[in-house]
Scaffold this active site. Structure first.
Site, PDB file in Angstrom:
ATOM      1  NE  ARG A 203      -1.795   1.814   3.489  1.00 58.28           N
ATOM      2  CZ  ARG A 203      -1.650   1.654   4.795  1.00 58.28           C
ATOM      3  NH1 ARG A 203      -2.288   0.694   5.442  1.00 58.28           N
ATOM      4  NH2 ARG A 203      -0.841   2.459   5.466  1.00 58.28           N
TER       5      ARG A 203
ATOM      6  CG  HIS B  63      -6.255   2.257   6.195  1.00 61.20           C
ATOM      7  ND1 HIS B  63      -6.429   0.990   5.674  1.00 61.20           N
ATOM      8  CD2 HIS B  63      -7.446   2.611   6.734  1.00 61.20           C
ATOM      9  CE1 HIS B  63      -7.672   0.603   5.904  1.00 61.20           C
ATOM     10  NE2 HIS B  63      -8.314   1.566   6.534  1.00 61.20           N
TER      11      HIS B  63
ATOM     12  CE1 TYR C 104       1.077   2.283   8.732  1.00 63.32           C
ATOM     13  CE2 TYR C 104      -0.088   3.941  10.024  1.00 63.32           C
ATOM     14  CZ  TYR C 104       0.047   3.217   8.861  1.00 63.32           C
ATOM     15  OH  TYR C 104      -0.838   3.422   7.819  1.00 63.32           O
TER      16      TYR C 104
HETATM   17  C1  LIG Z   1     -15.001  -5.961  11.502  1.00 65.78           C
HETATM   18  C2  LIG Z   1     -14.201  -4.737  11.269  1.00 65.78           C
HETATM   19  N1  LIG Z   1     -13.282  -4.355  12.191  1.00 65.78           N
HETATM   20  C3  LIG Z   1     -12.551  -3.237  12.025  1.00 65.78           C
HETATM   21  C4  LIG Z   1     -12.705  -2.453  10.910  1.00 65.78           C
HETATM   22  C5  LIG Z   1     -11.873  -1.165  10.731  1.00 65.78           C
HETATM   23  N2  LIG Z   1     -10.911  -1.327   9.625  1.00 65.78           N
HETATM   24  C6  LIG Z   1     -11.183  -0.853   8.389  1.00 65.78           C
HETATM   25  S1  LIG Z   1      -9.975  -1.274   7.295  1.00 65.78           S
HETATM   26  C7  LIG Z   1      -9.089  -2.079   8.486  1.00 65.78           C
HETATM   27  C8  LIG Z   1      -7.803  -2.754   8.112  1.00 65.78           C
HETATM   28  C9  LIG Z   1      -8.012  -3.765   7.017  1.00 65.78           C
HETATM   29  O1  LIG Z   1      -6.769  -4.279   6.642  1.00 65.78           O
HETATM   30  P1  LIG Z   1      -6.640  -5.275   5.407  1.00 65.78           P
HETATM   31  O2  LIG Z   1      -7.629  -6.395   5.575  1.00 65.78           O
HETATM   32  O3  LIG Z   1      -5.211  -5.653   5.277  1.00 65.78           O
HETATM   33  O4  LIG Z   1      -7.123  -4.468   4.133  1.00 65.78           O
HETATM   34  P2  LIG Z   1      -6.453  -3.139   3.561  1.00 65.78           P
HETATM   35  O5  LIG Z   1      -7.149  -1.975   4.212  1.00 65.78           O
HETATM   36  O6  LIG Z   1      -4.983  -3.191   3.862  1.00 65.78           O
HETATM   37  O7  LIG Z   1      -6.712  -3.166   2.097  1.00 65.78           O
HETATM   38  C10 LIG Z   1      -9.728  -2.011   9.719  1.00 65.78           C
HETATM   39  C11 LIG Z   1      -9.209  -2.595  10.975  1.00 65.78           C
HETATM   40  C12 LIG Z   1     -13.666  -2.868   9.954  1.00 65.78           C
HETATM   41  N3  LIG Z   1     -13.895  -2.166   8.835  1.00 65.78           N
HETATM   42  N4  LIG Z   1     -14.380  -4.004  10.155  1.00 65.78           N
END
Ligand SMILES: Cc1ncc(C[n+]2csc(CCOP(=O)(O)OP(=O)(O)O)c2C)c(N)n1
Ligand SMILES: Cc1ncc(C[n+]2csc(CCOP(=O)(O)OP(=O)(O)O)c2C)c(N)n1
Ligand SMILES: [Mg+2]
Ligand SMILES: [Mg+2]
Lengths: 379, 325, 325, 379
Positions: free
Chosen positions: A273, A277, A286
């Site tokens: 990425r 985020h 971080y």
């Molecule tokens: C059940 C749930 N918990 C927490 C969140 C908050 N949240 C949104 S994106 C994220 C990180 C997701 O990481 P990843 O699966 O690696 O996908 P990326 O954003 O890196 O594409 C979090 C913790 C959420 N959307 N849903």
């Protein structure tokens, strides 16, 4: 506290941003090196016409352009939020272009590049982040589900949908997108168990972009994510997510296997990425700049451009025309976003149910009467 | 043609009818196949309709509801069995964030004709988690509808109406009454699914109940009659949306209202009913709406569950208090 | 010594104090380490207390709560951060069947001093699932306690009191007020955690609110005052158990009561408050308790959220209706 | 519907009760053959004294006797329900005896054999199934958690507890029990992810008794369950669950590794539920008698008895004395169960909170006053 044993695997010990994320990876499927050299892989032969190659390049450039414009619009206050795909263009375009027309995609909230390949109007995606709706496109017509924000929930929907495909005896496959962090959600693991048990025609496409917001992959798994699949009884493969050709070939093979009744595959697209985020995030807290620099050398667009030029498949005019298309797209997105119709207040009552209860209609009438009472007032 | 059936058998016949009437209906759940479910509600259905339509799932409730969502997106009508009330929580995320919201999220493009069957309530002498009443958790969730049946006829028709309905429905089955018998006329025209019903006329106090407590309310009314007190009993039948017009009409006559359920009283359905009835019938009320519910404790061990559950005496006690105001 | 702090900073200092005071306190959650949480509530804490005490967890809410239960069994005091209200549901099974019931199940041998911090409510222009108010789901669950803070002082003291408390507490933080400033006297003796507070005196109507709606209620009271109408505003502060004695006393004077919250009205906390206030103050009530809440729909897209959320005008409208009875 | 591909593994194609469940299993760790011959395994040397062997035999016989008495009591209406351990004695006794005094166990609802090894009074277990409480033993003193009925929930508790052990720097390990069906629950998979990521000193002990009530293992996994662990980054091993020595050796090794900071292990104890799921179940609806017959030949007690006799480690007097102990235990359990004190109604209000709110105390007073109003009445 008992010390953590050294990890035997390619990932860093926890806690660990900053360390190199791509040491020797014998398992990594690659068809185009970071330098743009075309290499072969025994399991994944691919022949693409120059035209196809140019098409892929065009996709990559346009979705990056869209992403840049959206980021700018958010900075200018025109979007509430934006989840950037910067760096993940090849993973998304490769996966999207591997799908057959009838295949169904189940995205997270970051698959703008896949949306593009499915013919979703970028303005519908912009609408979600502008806060006018939850994504206005037609998921059935586009064969591209609405974005799912609850991490992992869509992987079960994809699996259930694939069970429907089985029951219909249809020649279709399903592509479920998820992130590296999502692999820790119970529901995602249940989806893989279901898919394996029922041999459902679903492919799990995991973009391992190394982070779940601020949390590095090491916190989700101490072994490569694609190993997970074997534990559930189906194949897993790690592909260079910044290599659009490898992603295309690997995803195509998995979708074909699914259509042929061979069940699910887990694809780990190893990528990064490059941006925050979302626009609300601050990666400087971080992760190290050095890490970003290292990944810049693996840029998905640069390597394809190098290949196209060197092989003579594309010339300066082509690259210029793509740039021009990008400018045009960006302008259209900007204009269209600013012109997006604002939802009407009472629309919140629409579609809550297919058959709305009297009490809800009463609340709607109350709402209308209440707001009518302000008409003219003060304005 | 009318026949005498238990609630359990009526549900079984209703499910069979639904499977016959619509090829898109798929039953999913733990042990619903060869075993026919732990309460035998799906007895014989897998044998007759095959294991593509009556699916024994892996042991995971989120998986059941999450794949049901996908099947619904594909045009199927999943009917999910949750084995016991206390085991619905692993599926709560899918139910609240997906099943309940997808029709709105998709602006109507994804109907969610999903039925979630849950044997609910206590009184069967079971171990922990097998006797709960989670209806309020679902009724508070916009996008869901919640139905609770109390008799074989409503069970037979209700399950078919729920499966044919376009919105997601939590269908609550009064497990301790599964073996209660009643008349079912399979040729009758059933009452609408989301309507309440006056099941006994009366003038002094209006008593509201649903599911297993309807029988209790009727017993209380019979006992009260002997003391010359006349209770009107309403079977709410639908927990969300509530159909309270017949209740308002009744309370405007009686001026007194008691609502009964097994679920904990705090924020139980009785709270909503009390708030609405008070707002609608304020000037007719001789006494506040009184609630008879489970206590605000976890469901107790079987040996003392009868002291936890509302019974005839506790209903009459509330009726006395209402009359006493 | 008093200082001016935002609610967010007050929580951060309160958490820091709790980590200093008790070595058994462990913070767990997604992105609470280096990032300091998406709202920076845990900013700097991992740096100072180490990643054994401020733990960035894998991305799974059931895992956070389930491991917190195990840590509590081992004598730790876990403080779990749920990133946004809409993401607590994957943990619902652990919260309802384990966290809430283990003290009773073990007949007191396993205290569950677990705090579940949830930034809740809307008004921040977010995408789906980031603006919800799930308090009723927890308040209806016996074994849990639920607190909602509305100002920096309560945030600073409340989080420390919650962490020191032996029972599991869902600690609701009014996310859209995180940046609101207020006086915090770190040497003061705080009010008890589970007590409501009259925050503005008045004679005509009693207005009840908690969390983000307290500010709205106070704004309404100020506006009403200009029209010569005097509202008494009570900050409930604790959602479960409810501390209603000050409310009853107030309503017995005013004869009118309006309860305000963002959560959907159907089976929202207002229902319980209305039922109890009506039962306790029946003869004093000039009007039914009126509820101002979110509509019974999913939380709408950001562009229209202000029309969904209760605001000054909707509170005044309810006050008018109460006066009109 | 697309046909399921033939499973490549030892399990049956779905749906599939009745087919043989133990074809050649090169992976299966065994130290005592079904015929009672002691065999060696390179990775799991074990030397047990004759006295230990006799002790294990005694455990096996006594827990089976307890189980039989409980089943009888349930039939006679003295228990609301009973979950029989018949056939799983070796898995449970072997695992329980492998634990060090300080180790903590997290059982499901079927681990009566483990409870026995932890010194839990059988009457406390009987109390739960009689409905007088939710298990009256002291989980802290016995280092044996209360039974957890919500499938899989305890695996996360065990993992969190193990994280506490790490923080305390204690020389302890945690043993989490689960069934084959439980492996499909999201929470169980999350527990394994957590344990792996934090290298927590927890061992997952899965009794694969081939069924989750009526659902055969094939519906939960198309590959052996112990393969799951590798996908999460830690070792998995399949042991003959009807071989108490093998279970003892494998579990001991895993607990030792955990104590030494090597992190989690997943143990699949391959066994069979000889009885019904619980006394409310009717296995004749979903499995064939032939399957039961086949498993009778692998009885965990018979093989140890054969070994003891043949090796001369025990004589007829010993076997007779164990039988006598069994009769005595059964009599004590029967007597004690019938004498179990009934809970008082108001006890439902106790311990709901450590600090009970006024409203709850008010409900309690109301409850007392209400019931007092019936005093004398009619009785
Ligand atoms: C059940 C749930 N918990 C927490 C969140 C908050 N949240 C949104 S994106 C994220 C990180 C997701 O990481 P990843 O699966 O690696 O996908 P990326 O954003 O890196 O594409 C979090 C913790 C959420 N959307 N849903
Ligand atoms: C969350 C949840 N869902 C359903 C149940 C009902 N149930 C009790 S035992 C059981 C089967 C468990 O099978 P397995 O994990 O193999 O353990 P076994 O009973 O065979 O020892 C089920 C479905 C439950 N207790 N918890
Ligand atoms: Mg990621
Ligand atoms: Mg089993």
């Amino acid at each position: 506290m008992t010390a953590l044993p050294p990890t035997t695997e390619v990932v860093d010990p926890v806690p660990g941003a900053g360390a190199p994320h791509l040491p020797e990876q014998p398992d990594l499927v690659q068809l185009l090196t970071p330098e743009g050299d075309r290499v072969e892989h025994p399991d994944y032969p691919l022949d693409v016409s120059d035209e196809e190659l140019r098409g892929l390049y065009r996709d990559l450039v346009l979705v990056r352009r869209w992403d840049a414009e959206a980021t700018a619009l958010q900075r200018q206050g025109e979007l509430g939020l934006w989840a950037s795909l910067l760096g993940q263009e090849a993973a998304q375009v490769g996966a999207g272009r591997a799908m057959a027309a009838e295949d169904m995609a189940f995205p997270t909230y970051r698959e703008h590049g896949v949306a593009w390949t499915r013919g979703v109007d970028p303005l519908h995606v912009m609408g979600l982040f502008r806060g006018v709706d939850n994504g206005g496109w037609d998921p059935v017509a586009r064969r591209f589900n609405l974005y799912t924000i609850v991490i992992g929930a869509q992987t079960l929907h994809a699996t259930g949908y694939a069970m429907g495909v089985q029951r219909d005896g249809a020649d279709e496959a399903v592509l479920a997108f998820l992130g590296d962090g999502a692999t820790s959600q119970g529901e995602v693991n249940e989806a893989m168990i279901w898919a394996s048990t029922f041999s459902a025609p679903v492919v799990f496409f995991c973009q391992n972009n190394q982070y779940a917001i601020s949390v590095p992959i090491e916190r989700q798994s101490r072994v490569p994510l694609f190993h997970r699949a074997a534990g559930f009884g189906f194949p897993g493969v790690r592909v260079d997510g910044n290599d659009v050709l490898a992603v295309l070939a690997v995803t195509r093979a998995a979708l074909t296997a699914a259509r042929e009744g061979q069940g699910p595959t887990f694809i780990e697209a190893f990528t990064y990425r490059m941006g925050a985020h979302t626009t609300s995030d601050d990666p400087s807290r971080y992760r190290l700049a050095s890490e970003l620099e290292e990944w810049k050398l693996r840029d998905p667009i640069a390597r394809l451009k190098a290949h196209l030029s060197r092989s003579g498949a594309a010339d300066a005019d082509f690259f210029a025309s793509v740039e021009a298309d990008g400018d045009e797209l960006a302008a259209r997105i900007r204009r269209g976003t600013l012109e997006l119709a604002e939802p009407a207040g009472p629309s919140m009552f629409d579609h809550v149910y297919a058959d709305p209860p009297a009490e809800l209609l009463r609340q709607r009438d109350e709402f209308l009467a209440y707001h009518a009472s302000f008409e003219g007032e003060g304005s | 043609m009318a026949q005498t059936l238990t609630i359990g058998k009526a549900l079984n016949l209703g499910l069979r009818k639904a499977l016959e009437d619509d090829a898109k209906v798929v039953l999913m759940g733990e042990d619903i196949g060869k075993l026919g479910g732990v309460f035998r509600i799906t007895d014989g259905l897998q044998k007759d309709f095959g294991d593509d339509r009556v699916v024994d799932t892996p042991l995971a409730e989120a998986g059941i509801l999450g794949t049901a969502v996908g099947l619904a997106m594909r045009g199927y009508r999943p009917v999910c069995e949750i084995q016991f009330d206390g085991f619905v929580y692993p599926a709560y995320n899918q139910i609240v964030t997906q099943v309940a919201k997808l029709h709105a999220r998709s602006r109507g493009r994804f109907p969610m004709p999903i039925v979630i069957r849950i044997p609910f309530g206590g009184g069967i002498g079971a171990v922990e988690h097998h006797s709960e009443s989670p209806e309020a958790y679902f009724a508070h969730t916009a996008g869901l509808k919640v139905v609770a049946v109390s008799n074989p006829a409503d069970a037979y028709w209700g399950i078919q109406q729920a499966i044919a309905h376009p919105d997601p429905i939590v269908f609550l089955e009064p497990k301790r009454r599964y073996w209660d018998k009643g008349e079912v006329d399979v040729d009758a025209t059933p009452d609408p699914l989301f309507s309440s019903r006056v099941v006994r006329g009366g003038d002094d106090v209006t008593v509201l109940a649903y599911g297993p407590m309807v029988k209790t309310a009727l017993q209380a009314a019979a006992a009260a009659a002997e003391e010359g007190r006349s209770l009107e009993v309403v079977d709410l039948r639908t927990v969300s949306p509530l159909d309270l017009d017949p209740v308002y009409a009744s309370v405007r006559r009686t001026g007194r209202c008691v609502v009964v359920h097994e679920a904990p009283t705090n924020l139980g359905l009785g709270a909503e009913v009390a708030a609405r009835v008070t707002e609608e019938c304020f000037h007719s009320l001789e006494a506040p709406v009184l609630r008879v519910g489970g206590y605000d404790t976890p469901y107790p061990p079987a040996k003392i569950e009868e002291e936890y559950l509302p019974d005839l005496d506790r209903v009459l006690d509330a009726v006395d208090r209402a009359m006493g105001f």
